[in-house]
Design a protein around this motif. Structure first.
Motif, PDB file in Angstrom:
ATOM      1  N   THR A 127      26.909   1.839  46.234  1.00 20.38           N
ATOM      2  CA  THR A 127      27.358   3.233  46.140  1.00 20.38           C
ATOM      3  C   THR A 127      26.331   4.218  46.676  1.00 20.38           C
ATOM      4  O   THR A 127      26.669   5.138  47.425  1.00 20.38           O
ATOM      5  CB  THR A 127      27.706   3.579  44.680  1.00 20.38           C
ATOM      6  N   GLY A 128      25.061   4.060  46.298  1.00 18.29           N
ATOM      7  CA  GLY A 128      24.037   4.998  46.752  1.00 18.29           C
ATOM      8  C   GLY A 128      23.917   5.040  48.260  1.00 18.29           C
ATOM      9  O   GLY A 128      23.850   6.123  48.868  1.00 18.29           O
ATOM     10  N   ALA A 133      25.219   7.773  53.497  1.00 15.56           N
ATOM     11  CA  ALA A 133      25.823   7.727  54.828  1.00 15.56           C
ATOM     12  C   ALA A 133      26.912   8.791  54.980  1.00 15.56           C
ATOM     13  O   ALA A 133      27.007   9.457  56.021  1.00 15.56           O
ATOM     14  CB  ALA A 133      26.402   6.334  55.089  1.00 15.56           C
ATOM     15  N   LEU A 134      27.737   8.957  53.941  1.00 13.16           N
ATOM     16  CA  LEU A 134      28.815   9.944  54.009  1.00 13.16           C
ATOM     17  C   LEU A 134      28.272  11.365  54.083  1.00 13.16           C
ATOM     18  O   LEU A 134      28.836  12.226  54.773  1.00 13.16           O
ATOM     19  CB  LEU A 134      29.731   9.804  52.791  1.00 13.16           C
ATOM     20  N   LEU A 135      27.170  11.630  53.386  1.00 12.01           N
ATOM     21  CA  LEU A 135      26.581  12.973  53.375  1.00 12.01           C
ATOM     22  C   LEU A 135      25.640  13.209  54.548  1.00 12.01           C
ATOM     23  O   LEU A 135      25.347  14.364  54.888  1.00 12.01           O
ATOM     24  CB  LEU A 135      25.808  13.190  52.067  1.00 12.01           C
ATOM     25  N   GLY A 136      25.136  12.126  55.135  1.00  8.28           N
ATOM     26  CA  GLY A 136      24.138  12.272  56.181  1.00  8.28           C
ATOM     27  C   GLY A 136      22.776  12.651  55.621  1.00  8.28           C
ATOM     28  O   GLY A 136      21.959  13.267  56.307  1.00  8.28           O
ATOM     29  N   ALA A 172      18.263  14.574  49.142  1.00  5.92           N
ATOM     30  CA  ALA A 172      18.154  13.131  49.336  1.00  5.92           C
ATOM     31  C   ALA A 172      18.883  12.379  48.231  1.00  5.92           C
ATOM     32  O   ALA A 172      19.229  12.937  47.193  1.00  5.92           O
ATOM     33  CB  ALA A 172      16.685  12.714  49.377  1.00  5.92           C
ATOM     34  N   ILE A 173      19.090  11.091  48.496  1.00 12.16           N
ATOM     35  CA  ILE A 173      19.693  10.166  47.537  1.00 12.16           C
ATOM     36  C   ILE A 173      18.631   9.164  47.120  1.00 12.16           C
ATOM     37  O   ILE A 173      17.940   8.590  47.971  1.00 12.16           O
ATOM     38  CB  ILE A 173      20.883   9.400  48.163  1.00 12.16           C
ATOM     39  N   VAL A 174      18.488   8.935  45.813  1.00 10.65           N
ATOM     40  CA  VAL A 174      17.529   7.952  45.307  1.00 10.65           C
ATOM     41  C   VAL A 174      18.263   6.989  44.384  1.00 10.65           C
ATOM     42  O   VAL A 174      19.034   7.410  43.520  1.00 10.65           O
ATOM     43  CB  VAL A 174      16.381   8.634  44.529  1.00 10.65           C
ATOM     44  N   THR A 175      18.029   5.686  44.569  1.00  9.66           N
ATOM     45  CA  THR A 175      18.556   4.701  43.628  1.00  9.66           C
ATOM     46  C   THR A 175      17.386   4.077  42.883  1.00  9.66           C
ATOM     47  O   THR A 175      16.345   3.785  43.464  1.00  9.66           O
ATOM     48  CB  THR A 175      19.388   3.603  44.325  1.00  9.66           C
ATOM     49  N   THR A 176      17.564   3.883  41.574  1.00 15.76           N
ATOM     50  CA  THR A 176      16.451   3.516  40.703  1.00 15.76           C
ATOM     51  C   THR A 176      16.330   2.018  40.484  1.00 15.76           C
ATOM     52  O   THR A 176      17.321   1.319  40.332  1.00 15.76           O
ATOM     53  CB  THR A 176      16.616   4.192  39.332  1.00 15.76           C
ATOM     54  N   ASP A 177      15.081   1.556  40.433  1.00 14.99           N
ATOM     55  CA  ASP A 177      14.792   0.175  40.066  1.00 14.99           C
ATOM     56  C   ASP A 177      14.321   0.137  38.615  1.00 14.99           C
ATOM     57  O   ASP A 177      14.063   1.172  38.001  1.00 14.99           O
ATOM     58  CB  ASP A 177      13.737  -0.425  40.996  1.00 14.99           C
TER      59      ASP A 177
END
Length: 249
Positions: A127-128, A133-136, A172-177
């Motif tokens: 999803t992230g 990609a959709l938002l650029g 920006a988009i961030v995905t968490t670990d």
């Protein structure tokens, strides 16, 4: 800066999953549900950024049935300011979720979106990246450290070879670990306050998104039962069994 945190309602990680007798899916009857653990980490990180004065507002959003409001209340009790529930009873796939979130982002105009790297129910982890990609927008996935420096976001990523440091320009988009932080427990006063915080209700149609699934689950089966082990009396016996019986050496 406003931070948007998508959260997902999933089967609690302590629950032993049961498959329906007909193999059509997972039995969810009378099963405890909770917020996806990676999304809890995302909420915690957003709260920490607000406590540092970096963020001014935290909005949690969930896509799912009416019961997902409980998941939003958990995020509000942790410290988020308000919630958005995109109500649907359909099983939403990552692309549909990303399209809905794109609509939410365009409506809310956050400077940063933080979400879990994957959900523990399907483990897709898409999803992230799709949303970026959709938002650029720039994206930093699998983040184990996050620092905001003006209009720049410094990210430490966990990769197969170790750690990678990157700098992103906001938004920006961030995905968490897992190692990004340790989520806090919501205090009783905050749980009570969360009941009064607003949750806006939307539908996928409000964002022009068709959530009809593109994938069809043919069958769901449990993993094979693990065979009992054996005890050996010496290293020589162990080596002999590995060589002669297991055939691994």
């Amino acid at each position: 800066m406003k931070i948007l945190v998508p959260v997902k309602r999933v089967v609690d990680y302590n629950v032993k999953i049961r498959v329906k007798p007909d193999g059509s899916g997972v039995d969810l009857a009378n099963v405890k549900m909770s917020m996806n653990p990676f999304d809890e980490i995302a909420v915690e990180e957003a709260i920490r950024l607000k406590e540092k004065g970096v963020a001014t507002e935290i909005v949690v959003v969930s896509i799912g049935p009416a019961q997902a409001a409980e998941t939003l209340r958990t995020g509000l009790a942790m410290g988020a300011d308000r919630g958005i529930l995109v109500k649907t009873d359909e099983t939403t796939e990552p692309l549909a979720v990303a399209k809905i979130l794109k609509g939410v982002v365009e409506a809310e105009a956050p400077g940063l979106v933080i979400l879990g790297k994957q959900a523990i129910d399907d483990d897709m982890g898409q999803t992230g990246q799709m949303l970026a990609a959709l938002l650029g927008w720039a994206q930093g996935t699998f983040a184990s450290k996050l620092t905001v420096e003006g209009e720049t976001l410094a990210i430490t990523r966990e990769v197969d070879g170790g750690l990678q440091s990157i700098a992103l320009k906001l938004p920006a988009i961030v995905t968490t670990d897992l190692r990004l932080n340790e989520p806090r427990y919501a205090s009783l006063p905050n749980i009570m306050k969360a009941k009064k915080k607003p949750i806006d209700e939307k539908t996928p149609a409000d964002f022009g998104v068709d959530v009809a699934p593109r994938l069809k689950v043919l069958k769901t089966v449990e993993p094979p039962a693990r065979k009992a082990g054996v005890k050996v009396g010496s290293v020589a016996d162990l080596v002999g069994k590995l060589k002669n019986e297991a055939g691994v050496i």
